[in-house]
Scaffold this motif. Structure first.
Motif, PDB file in Angstrom:
ATOM      1  N   VAL A  21       0.847  -1.203   0.000  1.00  0.00           N
ATOM      2  CA  VAL A  21       0.000   0.000   0.000  1.00  0.00           C
ATOM      3  C   VAL A  21       0.878   1.247   0.000  1.00  0.00           C
ATOM      4  CG1 VAL A  21      -1.759   1.285   1.278  1.00  0.00           C
ATOM      5  CG2 VAL A  21      -1.898  -1.222   1.131  1.00  0.00           C
ATOM      6  N   LYS A  22       1.908   1.240   0.834  1.00  0.00           N
ATOM      7  CA  LYS A  22       2.826   2.387   0.884  1.00  0.00           C
ATOM      8  C   LYS A  22       3.516   2.595  -0.461  1.00  0.00           C
ATOM      9  CE  LYS A  22       3.732   2.172   5.823  1.00  0.00           C
ATOM     10  NZ  LYS A  22       4.732   1.961   6.876  1.00  0.00           N
ATOM     11  N   TYR A  23       3.903   1.495  -1.092  1.00  0.00           N
ATOM     12  CA  TYR A  23       4.539   1.602  -2.407  1.00  0.00           C
ATOM     13  C   TYR A  23       3.548   2.143  -3.438  1.00  0.00           C
ATOM     14  CZ  TYR A  23       7.337   0.462  -6.509  1.00  0.00           C
ATOM     15  OH  TYR A  23       8.052   0.540  -7.681  1.00  0.00           O
ATOM     16  N   ALA A  24       2.296   1.731  -3.340  1.00  0.00           N
ATOM     17  CA  ALA A  24       1.269   2.256  -4.249  1.00  0.00           C
ATOM     18  C   ALA A  24       1.165   3.776  -4.096  1.00  0.00           C
ATOM     19  CB  ALA A  24      -0.082   1.595  -3.982  1.00  0.00           C
ATOM     20  N   TYR A  25       1.187   4.274  -2.861  1.00  0.00           N
ATOM     21  CA  TYR A  25       1.181   5.724  -2.633  1.00  0.00           C
ATOM     22  C   TYR A  25       2.372   6.392  -3.316  1.00  0.00           C
ATOM     23  CZ  TYR A  25      -2.484   5.721   0.971  1.00  0.00           C
ATOM     24  OH  TYR A  25      -3.664   5.614   1.660  1.00  0.00           O
ATOM     25  N   ASP A  26       3.547   5.775  -3.178  1.00  0.00           N
ATOM     26  CA  ASP A  26       4.750   6.338  -3.799  1.00  0.00           C
ATOM     27  C   ASP A  26       4.636   6.355  -5.324  1.00  0.00           C
ATOM     28  OD1 ASP A  26       5.877   6.764  -1.337  1.00  0.00           O
ATOM     29  OD2 ASP A  26       7.316   5.100  -1.463  1.00  0.00           O
ATOM     30  N   VAL A  27       4.078   5.292  -5.895  1.00  0.00           N
ATOM     31  CA  VAL A  27       3.892   5.231  -7.348  1.00  0.00           C
ATOM     32  C   VAL A  27       2.923   6.320  -7.797  1.00  0.00           C
ATOM     33  CG1 VAL A  27       2.971   3.815  -9.241  1.00  0.00           C
ATOM     34  CG2 VAL A  27       4.524   2.799  -7.564  1.00  0.00           C
ATOM     35  N   ILE A  28       1.847   6.485  -7.067  1.00  0.00           N
ATOM     36  CA  ILE A  28       0.856   7.524  -7.405  1.00  0.00           C
ATOM     37  C   ILE A  28       1.500   8.900  -7.364  1.00  0.00           C
ATOM     38  CG2 ILE A  28      -1.235   8.686  -6.569  1.00  0.00           C
ATOM     39  CD1 ILE A  28      -2.193   5.843  -5.658  1.00  0.00           C
ATOM     40  N   GLU A  29       2.342   9.118  -6.389  1.00  0.00           N
ATOM     41  CA  GLU A  29       3.012  10.401  -6.237  1.00  0.00           C
ATOM     42  C   GLU A  29       3.988  10.681  -7.387  1.00  0.00           C
ATOM     43  OE1 GLU A  29       6.066  11.700  -2.990  1.00  0.00           O
ATOM     44  OE2 GLU A  29       4.051  11.639  -2.110  1.00  0.00           O
ATOM     45  N   LYS A  30       4.631   9.629  -7.900  1.00  0.00           N
ATOM     46  CA  LYS A  30       5.672   9.793  -8.914  1.00  0.00           C
ATOM     47  C   LYS A  30       5.155   9.731 -10.350  1.00  0.00           C
ATOM     48  CE  LYS A  30       9.217   7.918  -5.914  1.00  0.00           C
ATOM     49  NZ  LYS A  30       9.904   6.708  -5.521  1.00  0.00           N
ATOM     50  N   GLU A  31       4.162   8.890 -10.593  1.00  0.00           N
ATOM     51  CA  GLU A  31       3.683   8.692 -11.960  1.00  0.00           C
ATOM     52  C   GLU A  31       2.564   9.676 -12.292  1.00  0.00           C
ATOM     53  OE1 GLU A  31       2.586   4.651 -12.731  1.00  0.00           O
ATOM     54  OE2 GLU A  31       4.613   3.894 -12.329  1.00  0.00           O
ATOM     55  N   GLU A  32       2.599  10.118 -13.541  1.00  0.00           N
ATOM     56  CA  GLU A  32       1.578  11.059 -13.991  1.00  0.00           C
ATOM     57  C   GLU A  32       0.206  10.397 -14.077  1.00  0.00           C
ATOM     58  OE1 GLU A  32       0.946  13.654 -17.952  1.00  0.00           O
ATOM     59  OE2 GLU A  32       2.944  13.782 -17.026  1.00  0.00           O
ATOM     60  N   LYS A  33       0.177   9.168 -14.603  1.00  0.00           N
ATOM     61  CA  LYS A  33      -1.086   8.449 -14.762  1.00  0.00           C
ATOM     62  C   LYS A  33      -0.939   7.018 -14.233  1.00  0.00           C
ATOM     63  CE  LYS A  33      -2.754  11.019 -18.731  1.00  0.00           C
ATOM     64  NZ  LYS A  33      -3.321  10.948 -20.067  1.00  0.00           N
ATOM     65  N   PRO A  34      -1.042   6.847 -12.919  1.00  0.00           N
ATOM     66  CA  PRO A  34      -0.952   5.485 -12.386  1.00  0.00           C
ATOM     67  C   PRO A  34      -2.150   4.649 -12.826  1.00  0.00           C
ATOM     68  CG  PRO A  34      -1.530   7.042 -10.664  1.00  0.00           C
ATOM     69  CD  PRO A  34      -1.255   7.838 -11.899  1.00  0.00           C
ATOM     70  N   THR A  35      -1.969   3.351 -12.871  1.00  0.00           N
ATOM     71  CA  THR A  35      -3.045   2.464 -13.304  1.00  0.00           C
ATOM     72  C   THR A  35      -4.158   2.410 -12.261  1.00  0.00           C
ATOM     73  OG1 THR A  35      -2.118   0.500 -12.255  1.00  0.00           O
ATOM     74  CG2 THR A  35      -1.367   0.997 -14.511  1.00  0.00           C
ATOM     75  N   GLN A  36      -5.313   1.959 -12.698  1.00  0.00           N
ATOM     76  CA  GLN A  36      -6.459   1.795 -11.791  1.00  0.00           C
ATOM     77  C   GLN A  36      -6.118   0.800 -10.685  1.00  0.00           C
ATOM     78  OE1 GLN A  36      -8.501   4.666 -12.499  1.00  0.00           O
ATOM     79  NE2 GLN A  36      -9.708   3.209 -11.352  1.00  0.00           N
ATOM     80  N   THR A  37      -5.344  -0.203 -11.017  1.00  0.00           N
ATOM     81  CA  THR A  37      -4.960  -1.210 -10.023  1.00  0.00           C
ATOM     82  C   THR A  37      -4.119  -0.586  -8.914  1.00  0.00           C
ATOM     83  OG1 THR A  37      -4.974  -2.876 -11.783  1.00  0.00           O
ATOM     84  CG2 THR A  37      -3.898  -3.478  -9.724  1.00  0.00           C
ATOM     85  N   VAL A  38      -3.190   0.269  -9.280  1.00  0.00           N
ATOM     86  CA  VAL A  38      -2.354   0.953  -8.287  1.00  0.00           C
ATOM     87  C   VAL A  38      -3.227   1.867  -7.427  1.00  0.00           C
ATOM     88  CG1 VAL A  38      -0.474   2.611  -7.939  1.00  0.00           C
ATOM     89  CG2 VAL A  38      -0.237   0.805  -9.656  1.00  0.00           C
ATOM     90  N   LEU A  39      -4.139   2.588  -8.053  1.00  0.00           N
ATOM     91  CA  LEU A  39      -5.044   3.462  -7.303  1.00  0.00           C
ATOM     92  C   LEU A  39      -5.905   2.657  -6.328  1.00  0.00           C
ATOM     93  CD1 LEU A  39      -6.144   5.832 -10.210  1.00  0.00           C
ATOM     94  CD2 LEU A  39      -4.652   6.417  -8.279  1.00  0.00           C
ATOM     95  N   ALA A  40      -6.398   1.532  -6.785  1.00  0.00           N
ATOM     96  CA  ALA A  40      -7.231   0.690  -5.918  1.00  0.00           C
ATOM     97  C   ALA A  40      -6.407   0.128  -4.758  1.00  0.00           C
ATOM     98  CB  ALA A  40      -7.855  -0.442  -6.728  1.00  0.00           C
TER      99      ALA A  40
END
Length: 167
Positions: free
Chosen positions: A39-58
């Motif tokens: 979950v923490k890594y998903a937050y980091d990906v969202i913060e870094k990527e312009e358009k994170p995937t729906q899976t990462v957001l979920a």
């Protein structure tokens, strides 16, 4: 693997290596990090990527561990498989670095190295600081000098592994 039951803190891991979803999966499969690391890594990906995937957001909004497994499996199935060796190298380094940094709190840090050596299937690159392994270096005059050498070899490995992982 992980006979010592060391669970590395997420912040510690990301301060030492760059992670991938494959690394997160490897860590969770071997209980090297808590489930919430995904979950923490998903937050980091969202913060870094312009358009994170729906899976990462979920995944960033997950409340239970079963959902973490579901989304993590979905994420790692979509990417080109990274070799397990890279994840294994990262976590070998991280565990050994963690113990080295906390060696004063350990009753026998060399025993911990020996356990990790076995857990990771006896990697040659750390054998020169496994105390029961024969040394190719000249014999020293005291136990204290030998211990100092082992700690020095350990520090040399950590520096080389850190440089290698930064490539």
């Amino acid at each position: 693997m992980n006979t010592l039951h060391i669970s590395l803190p997420y912040d510690y891991v990301v301060s030492h290596v760059s992670l991938t979803w494959s690394d997160i999966l490897f860590a969770l499969q071997h209980d090297l990090m808590a489930k919430n690391a995904a979950v923490k890594y998903a937050y980091d990906v969202i913060e870094k990527e312009e358009k994170p995937t729906q899976t990462v957001l979920a995944l960033a909004w997950v409340n239970n561990e079963e959902e973490i497994d579901f989304y993590l499996n979905e994420l790692t199935n979509k990417i080109v498989e990274q070799e397990d060796n890279t994840s294994q190298e990262k976590f070998l380094y991280l565990l050994l670095n963690w113990i080295f940094e906390h060696k004063e709190q350990c009753s026998d840090p060399f025993q911990m190295v020996e356990i990790i050596y076995a857990d990771f299937d006896y990697p040659e690159e750390i054998s020169n600081f496994v105390r029961y392994m024969p040394s190719s270096e000249h014999r020293l005059n005291s136990v204290e000098e030998s211990i100092k050498r082992i700690f020095n070899n350990w520090a040399i490995y950590l520096k080389a592994a850190e440089i290698n992982l930064l490539k």
